[in-house]
Design an enzyme around this catalytic site. Sequence first.
Site, short mmCIF file in Angstrom:
data_model
loop_
_atom_site.label_atom_id
_atom_site.label_comp_id
_atom_site.label_asym_id
_atom_site.label_seq_id
_atom_site.Cartn_x
_atom_site.Cartn_y
_atom_site.Cartn_z
N ASN A 35 25.33 17.29 33.07
CA ASN A 35 24.14 17.75 32.37
C ASN A 35 22.92 17.72 33.30
O ASN A 35 22.95 18.36 34.33
CB ASN A 35 23.90 17.00 31.06
CG ASN A 35 23.05 17.81 30.10
OD1 ASN A 35 22.99 19.02 30.22
ND2 ASN A 35 22.37 17.18 29.17
N SER A 83 28.30 23.44 24.42
CA SER A 83 28.03 23.77 25.82
C SER A 83 27.69 25.26 25.97
O SER A 83 27.95 26.06 25.07
CB SER A 83 29.28 23.45 26.65
OG SER A 83 29.13 23.88 27.97
N SER A 84 27.12 25.60 27.11
CA SER A 84 26.93 27.01 27.45
C SER A 84 27.84 27.43 28.62
O SER A 84 27.73 28.56 29.11
CB SER A 84 25.48 27.26 27.88
OG SER A 84 24.61 26.96 26.83
N THR A 125 24.77 21.24 36.65
CA THR A 125 26.13 21.76 36.48
C THR A 125 26.58 22.46 37.77
O THR A 125 25.77 22.74 38.65
CB THR A 125 26.22 22.69 35.25
OG1 THR A 125 25.68 22.00 34.12
CG2 THR A 125 27.61 23.15 34.94
N GLU A 177 25.18 13.92 28.63
CA GLU A 177 25.60 15.08 27.84
C GLU A 177 25.23 14.95 26.36
O GLU A 177 25.27 15.94 25.63
CB GLU A 177 27.12 15.26 27.98
CG GLU A 177 27.57 16.70 28.13
CD GLU A 177 27.24 17.28 29.49
OE1 GLU A 177 26.56 18.31 29.54
OE2 GLU A 177 27.65 16.69 30.50
N ASP A 181 23.01 17.48 24.85
CA ASP A 181 23.46 18.81 24.44
C ASP A 181 23.68 18.91 22.93
O ASP A 181 23.87 19.99 22.39
CB ASP A 181 24.75 19.20 25.17
CG ASP A 181 24.46 19.86 26.52
OD1 ASP A 181 23.29 20.19 26.78
OD2 ASP A 181 25.40 20.04 27.31
N1 GLY Z 1 25.36 20.56 29.98
C1 GLY Z 1 25.15 21.94 29.98
C2 GLY Z 1 26.15 22.71 29.20
O1 GLY Z 1 27.25 22.24 28.97
O2 GLY Z 1 25.86 23.80 28.78
#
Ligand code: GLY
Length: 521
Positions: A353, A404-405, A333, A372, A375
């Site tokens: 990702n 997501s984070s 990211t 992704e 996730d």
């Molecule tokens: N792919 C990492 C996030 O969206 O947290």
Amino acid sequence: PLATRAGMEILAQGGNAFDAAVAVSAALSVVEPYSSGIGGGGLWLLHRASDGFDTLVDGREYAPGAASATMYQDKDGNVIPRASMDGPLSSAIPGMPAALVYMAKKYGRLGLARDLAPAIKLARDGFPLDQRFHDRLVGKQALLQRWPAATAVVLDQGQVPAVGWLLKQPDLADTLELLAKQGDAGFYQGKRAQQMVDGVRAAGGIWTLDDLRQYKVVERKPLTGDYHGMHVVSAPPPSSGGVVLIEILNILSGYDLAHADPVQRIHYVTEAMRYAYHDRADYLGDPDFVQMPLRLLMSPDYAAGLRATILPDRATPSSALTSVSMPQLGNNTTHYSVLDKDGNRVSGTVTVNFSFGSCFMAPGTGVVLNDEMDDFSSKAGVPNGYGLVGNSANAIAPHKRPLSSMTPSFLETRDGIAILGTPGGSRIISMVLLGSLDFFDGGDARSIVSLPRYHHQYLPDVLEYEDGAFTDAQVAALQKMSYTLADHGHWGNMQAITWDYKTGKVTAAADPRGIGTGEVH
Ligand code: GLY
């Protein structure tokens, strides 16, 4: 640095922060495809200075229409290792191209074609491979070698090229040009869409032309919170970032951290992380698919209840909390922050990702596709690639966005503002938290990005810290409070801007752990 240059070039041409954000995102697709790109997605927090309007542009990927909750399980219900991480079956439908078109049109000033021009030039003319790119290629060489199109673009006769090698990406330049000329249709319909669907399906994926045609950006209301008068604006679901950040700050609001001794402060911050990450795992997912008790999770009363269970001198065992899932780790990211002369701001976090996403590239497109899908939770109770054990809120469903984070954020006090965010999987949220506390304590951008970091995410029940973040005496004191500690080297790549209203000084800083640059003109 090349992406920062692209953004500065657009500002110099009279573009606003939103144009610059489009230019930076597109340039990152070219110069840092291992972290983010038009084959992935992102979340962009925008502030429009003319009327104080804040919004979040959700260009998060969504699952293909043929995706199902059990798609990464074998006939016995066991999760197939790495199926949600490698190759095109792991790729969700990209959101970034649509988000760039949307932002340029709705919020920009220069138009999409001018915003994309620096990225197109970088892709067409090439740029010398840097050490970081080289190292990422070494890490993913074997996976990239599986796919001829990716091999032809980023490897040199199948091998990792030397630092300084001129990397040209003519297919990617053409894809960006199609986007510039035709907008959404240049990517989600017509020739490129057909090439992507053909390439993905021939290699075992499940995309359809309809999946691409139906993809839509969603504009969402950001989440807001307050920490002793500091206004916090951050990402709502489908990111867990804003909820967890605000819940932690609410818990910490009840302590006098300014006068707490350092070990006491680390203890309270860690306990607050533990509780909020626990809730993240339990409740959060795509808001278009699941109901979430957001108001409760972000309420000061709820935080007060949690705070009442935190002992001043002892770590709470995570096993004492109700048993739920574990959040993610990871270091890919990208983040960037932009402030223009009118006060417009962008906090943008973008991703494919894992490093180089799925490592898959459909022939003729030049686009590295994300992975992704990992996730999501592939099966309740079974960890994903980052150690995530999700529940039904984050189960796979057609056209659903994975949790997501990413935590693109703004902080506002009477004395100034900060724009910040970072890559780093689940550690993103704790990094933004520590940066927020530092800003509250008077830190500028340079201080915020350089801070030593520590992290607790409920499970594993371990307090991780960067080399040098704690003294030996602090480690011993924390162990005495029953913490299990682990020294994890370094993590994150924060990019922040601060603006001090009193002095008028703007500081832009890139994380010393990465290769980015902060520029002020
Ligand atoms: N792919 C990492 C996030 O969206 O947290």
